[in-house]
Structures are given as structure tokens and as C-alpha cells.
Motif scaffolding. Structure first.
Motif, short mmCIF file in Angstrom:
data_model
loop_
_atom_site.label_atom_id
_atom_site.label_comp_id
_atom_site.label_asym_id
_atom_site.label_seq_id
_atom_site.Cartn_x
_atom_site.Cartn_y
_atom_site.Cartn_z
N ILE A 184 0.86 -1.19 0.00
CA ILE A 184 0.00 0.00 0.00
C ILE A 184 0.90 1.24 0.00
N LEU A 185 0.57 2.19 -0.83
CA LEU A 185 1.40 3.40 -0.98
C LEU A 185 0.51 4.64 -0.91
N LYS A 186 0.91 5.57 -0.04
CA LYS A 186 0.17 6.83 0.08
C LYS A 186 0.97 7.95 -0.59
N ALA A 187 0.25 8.87 -1.19
CA ALA A 187 0.91 10.05 -1.78
C ALA A 187 1.50 10.91 -0.67
N PRO A 188 2.64 11.53 -0.92
CA PRO A 188 3.24 12.38 0.13
C PRO A 188 2.36 13.58 0.45
N ARG A 189 2.39 14.00 1.67
CA ARG A 189 1.62 15.17 2.11
C ARG A 189 2.50 16.02 3.03
N PRO A 190 2.30 17.32 3.04
CA PRO A 190 3.12 18.18 3.91
C PRO A 190 2.81 17.91 5.38
N LYS A 191 3.78 18.15 6.22
CA LYS A 191 3.58 17.96 7.65
C LYS A 191 2.66 19.05 8.19
N ASP A 192 1.79 18.64 9.11
CA ASP A 192 0.88 19.62 9.74
C ASP A 192 1.66 20.54 10.66
N LEU A 193 1.11 21.73 10.82
CA LEU A 193 1.71 22.67 11.76
C LEU A 193 1.59 22.10 13.18
N PHE A 194 0.39 21.67 13.55
CA PHE A 194 0.14 21.01 14.83
C PHE A 194 -0.67 19.74 14.57
N ARG A 195 -0.44 18.74 15.34
CA ARG A 195 -1.13 17.46 15.15
C ARG A 195 -2.62 17.62 15.41
N ASN A 196 -3.43 17.12 14.49
CA ASN A 196 -4.89 17.12 14.61
C ASN A 196 -5.46 18.52 14.88
#
Length: 552
Positions: A184-196
């Protein structure tokens, strides 16, 4: 006392007359002593009244008068207290014209308008084309033989869309192998500023920019968001601001702190601010703490840096720690803490500020009026200091070596004359008076006020830090006090980045947006050299965060 007749006096012997005359002399001396004491008491009372009246005039000038020393010569033409609250009525309405979309120009400074000024001011902004046409029916009725279209008439107006909110809905595509081998492969996504968290770099940058650039308290911003249907409490925004500062923006601050030591001259000042909670202990009405500010003097090879440093007190250990590896000259307003540091270290020198030396004389002149002050000690002191500073301004374009040479040739004699004059006049005035205190300041600071004569890098004033700390004092008036020591530390970092960005002519919102977008992507890096590309003067930042502000 028995009163003797003329006959009784004629019959008195010599010894009796001597006794009577001696007694009368004693009584006269006692009366004279009482009269002298009463006159002295009256003189002291009058002197106290004069000092109190003088202080009241000065305080009225500070609270209600114009602040700029440049208006000393126009003191009789200043707005009254009533007029300052009714400026719209004070100005002649028929003489006002609708302003162009351009920078404000000081009324006393006349400059011919640049051709194409409006085009220049509006260039770079996104534009929408609004067509104004006539219908085919109207055109057929007016031109039965047909028509042709001439070049369009084009004019521009500036429109604003306040507080536009967009929800970023991220769809992360997920891929799996057709043969179901478990890959299974997910497309890259930018890191969130804060979690959730719903917070985005642009949203937090907007909140920071609102408070620390435009002096809008978080509570006021929360109400503005609410009118647009966005429920963001001031506590939530405060948490975002403090956390983003601690985790991300503090990295840039620390880098700037290292780089400010490359300067040979640093300006320093401090301003009080109340904090409600320190080390989790709440304090009624807030504790008086201090925001220290340091600003380098950009010379060849350096860039402007402004750094704020919040500390719970005004003790000497704070600048001692901040400046521990700095070697050069610190320009201050005469606070003894810096003099103490200079005595501890051979590589640290302190220079005084001539504007601070001149200011009490200017305040006195404004308080009594130009006519009353004519020929006074205050006016003469103000004239002498202003002349020295004016001549020094003419050396600005010279090299460091030539500036030092000209100061020695031209200004040394005038500085010597001023201090000799100040010491002579100080012996003639009441030491506790405004003029006495002003002269005492110059005399006590003579060693530090003379430093500029021997160093071409050192300016005569500390205006750099006063200009840098002014936005903080404006913001302080709006939010009155800071809620916690954590908020105070975050505010120091954020004001530092705002003022440094402004000094380097970049857009503060765009800069915070860039920092909060880029830094989270590098939090796992062991090497922090990526920060060099995020410094306000880097080509990347200058390109992506241009400011429309133009210095006049």
C-alpha cells in the motif's frame, strides 16, 4: 515692659541707660533673626512652588503636547487638547483633496508627484477586469450605419475583500498492488503545523501579523472571526501563537541572536510591561517586568537585526547574559547597568545618547513657550546640542575613518565648549530644578557622550532602538498587559521577527507564512543550515515576501 516718661529717662544714670539700650539691641537682634528665618522659609516655599509648577508644565507637555522635538520652534502653534480629539473639525475641510493611493507625505515637505505614481502603487496586486459595455440593441439604435470600437477608457480603483476564509480539504491518494500482495502506498503530504489541528501556516501567520504588526489584541481578532462565522477563541489562538513560536520561530530568533554579535555597534533600551502570571503564580494587577530591545547598526557586510528579550526584572544580569559574547560598543540612554558591564569587561564600551541629553531642555522650552524660553539656559543648551548633531549629520556619507577625522577637527572644540558651559551654568541654578537635573545628566554622562568623537562607527543618538521599541509600546497600550511569562517570551521572539522583517523591507505576513510552512518540513533535520535560506535578507525570502512599502 514698663514704659518710662521723658522726665524719668532724663533722671536715669549712665549705667541704667546702658542696660536699657543693651536690652533693646537684644530684642532687635531676636526680631531680625525671626524675620530672616521667615524670609528664608518663604523663599524655600516659593522655590518649591516654582519647582512644582515647572514639573506640572513638563508633565502637561509630556501627556498632552506634541512629542517631536522638531516642533519646539512651533510650540505656539500646536493643537490644544480639545483640538487633538477633534482633528477633523480643526482642519479646513474645503482645503482637503481626496488622497491618491500613495504614501502619506508630510505636509511641510513639498514634492512633485511622480508621473505614473498610481500605476506604481497598484502594480503587483491581483486585478479583476470589469467590463462596461452597451447592448447590441442600444448600439444599433445610436449607430444605424454601423459602428467601430475605439480604444477602451481604463481607470483603476482599489477594492478589498475582508477576511476571506477557505477550507483546505486534503485528499491523500492511496494506492495498492493489483495482485493484492499487501503493498500500500500513500501520496506524500506536507507535515501539519500542529497534530490534529485545523491551524494552517497562513491562519497562524495572519493571527501573529494582526497582533504583533498591527497591534490587534487576540480578543478583538476573535470577535472579527466570529462575525465571519468562524469560532476561534482567544485562548486557542494564544496557544497556537505560543506553540508555533516555541517549536518553530525560536529557531530563527536564535540564529539572529548569534548573528547580531557580528556587529561592532549595538543599540540597547528597555521598556516596562505588566505580566499577570509568572511561573504559574498569578499576581494581582500584574507584575512590572521589562522588555529589553537590542538593535545592531548595519555597516558594511551586515544586515539590520532587531531583537527583543523579555525578562522579569531590570537587573544587570539580563544584558550581561544577552551580550556575553559581544565585543564592541553599546549605545544606551545612560542606564547605570550598562556602565557596570563596561567596567567589568575590556572588550565592551558604552556610548551615550545626545538626544536624551537634549530632551529635557526641549521639554522645558515646550512647557513654558518659545517666547518665555528665549535667552534661557534651556534654549542655549538646546541650540548648542542641536548644532553639534546637525554638523555630525553632514558626515553621514563619509567613510568611518573620515567621519572620525572630521569629528576631531570640527566637533571636538564644540563638545568641549558645551561641557565647560554646562558645568559653569550648573553652579548657578537650583540643582533640583528641571534645568539643574538636565545639566547634571550631561555632566554625569560626559564620558559616554564623548565616545562618538573617537569612533566613526558610533552615532550620536540611540534613536535606532527607540524606533524599534515604539511598535511594542503601541501594542502594549492595546493589550494593557501580557497574560503569562510564556506569552511574554513568545512576544519577545515575535516582535523581534516583525521588526527585523520590516527593517529588511519584507512583508511580515508573507514572511511568517513562509517560516511556518518551511520550518516544519525540516524538524527532523540534524543540520540547521536550512535556516540561512529563511533569514529576512536571503534571496529566497526577498523574492517570495516582497514588501510594497516604499521609503520616502
Amino acid at each position: 515692659m514698663i514704659q518710662l516718661s521723658d522726665e524719668q529717662l532724663n533722671n536715669l544714670g549712665k549705667e541704667a541707660l546702658v542696660v536699657i539700650v543693651s536690652s533693646l539691641q537684644d530684642q532687635l537682634l531676636a526680631l531680625q533673626s525671626q524675620l530672616d528665618h521667615a524670609n528664608a522659609q518663604l523663599s524655600d516655599n516659593n522655590r518649591q512652588i516654582e519647582l512644582l509648577t515647572e514639573q506640572i508644565r513638563i508633565m502637561n507637555q509630556r501627556f498632552f503636547g506634541r512629542r517631536s522635538e522638531a516642533s519646539v520652534s512651533e510650540i505656539n502653534g500646536q493643537l490644544s487638547l480639545f483640538d487633538s480629539f477633534n482633528e477633523a473639525e480643526y482642519l479646513k475641510q474645503d482645503s482637503l483633496k481626496e488622497p491618491e493611493i500613495t504614501e502619506v507625505i508630510i505636509p511641510s515637505y513639498h514634492r512633485k508627484k511622480t508621473v505614473g505614481k498610481r500605476e506604481s502603487d497598484l502594480s503587483g496586486l491581483p486585478a479583476r477586469i470589469i467590463e462596461h459595455t452597451l447592448s447590441d440593441e442600444e448600439l444599433a439604435a445610436r449607430f444605424p450605419d454601423g459602428y467601430k470600437e475605439l480604444p477602451e477608457e481604463i481607470y483603476k480603483r482599489l477594492h478589498i475583500i475582508p477576511e476571506t476564509f477557505i477550507v483546505d480539504e486534503h485528499h491523500v491518494h492511496v494506492y495498492a498492488s493489483r495482485n493484492n500482495d499487501g503493498t500500500i502506498l500513500k501520496a506524500p503530504r506536507p507535515k501539519d503545523l500542529f497534530r490534529n489541528s485545523i491551524a494552517t501556516p497562513a491562519l497562524v501567520a495572519s493571527i501573529i501579523n494582526g497582533k504583533y504588526t498591527n497591534a490587534l489584541p487576540l480578543e478583538r481578532q476573535s470577535k472579527t472571526f466570529k462575525t465571519n462565522g468562524i469560532q476561534l477563541s482567544s485562548n486557542t489562538m494564544a496557544n497556537w501563537v505560543i506553540k508555533s513560536t516555541d517549536v518553530y520561530l525560536s529557531l530563527i530568533y536564535d540564529r539572529l541572536h548569534e548573528m547580531i554579535y557580528d556587529s561592532k555597534v549595538i543599540h540597547a533600551d528597555e521598556s516596562p510591561v505588566k505580566v499577570m502570571q509568572i511561573d504559574h503564580a498569578k499576581i494581582k494587577n500584574g507584575k512590572k517586568t521589562y522588555m529589553w530591545v537590542y538593535r545592531n547598526r548595519p555597516l558594511r557586510g551586515t544586515h539590520p537585526i532587531v531583537l527583543f528579550d523579555w525578562q522579569p526584572s531590570r537587573h544587570s544580569e539580563h544584558p550581561r547574559e544577552f551580550l556575553k559574547t559581544f565585543s564592541g560598543t553599546v549605545i544606551t540612554d545612560g542606564y547605570q547597568v550598562y556602565h557596570k558591564l563596561a567596567k567589568e569587561r575590556r572588550d565592551l564600551k558604552v556610548a551615550g545618547c545626545w538626544v536624551h541629553a537634549r530632551r529635557p531642555f526641549a521639554e522645558f522650552i515646550k512647557s513654558v513657550g518659545q517666547d518665555t524660553a528665549r535667552g534661557s539656559i534651556a534654549q542655549e543648551a538646546y541650540r548648542m546640542i542641536t548644532e553639534i548633531m546637525h554638523i555630525d549629520n553632514t558626515f553621514d556619507d563619509l567613510s568611518v575613518t573620515d567621519r572620525k577625522k572630521q569629528r576631531q577637527l570640527v566637533l571636538l572644540e564644540k563638545v568641549d565648549a558645551y561641557f565647560a558651559w554646562a558645568k559653569q551654568k550648573y553652579s548657578q541654578v537650583t540643582h533640583n530644578s528641571t534645568i539643574g537635573k538636565a545639566l547634571a545628566y550631561s555632566i554625569n554622562q560626559e564620558e559616554y557622550l564623548r565616545v562618538f568623537l573617537s569612533d566613526g562607527n558610533v552615532p550620536m543618538d540611540n534613536n535606532y532602538t527607540e524606533q524599534a521599541i515604539r511598535p511594542f509600546t503601541i501594542g502594549r497600550k492595546n493589550f494593557v498587559l501580557i497574560e503569562s511569562s510564556n506569552g511574554a517570551k513568545a512576544s519577545a521572539i515575535l516582535y523581534s521577527l516583525v521588526e527585523t522583517a520590516k527593517a529588511n523591507m519584507i512583508n511580515t505576513f508573507e514572511y511568517f507564512n513562509l517560516l511556518l510552512t518551511e520550518i516544519p518540513q525540516h524538524m527532523d533535520d540534524k543540520d540547521l543550515r536550512f535556516l540561512d535560506d529563511l533569514l529576512p535578507w536571503s534571496p529566497k525570502v526577498q523574492k517570495e515576501c516582497p514588501s510594497k512599502y516604499k521609503k520616502s
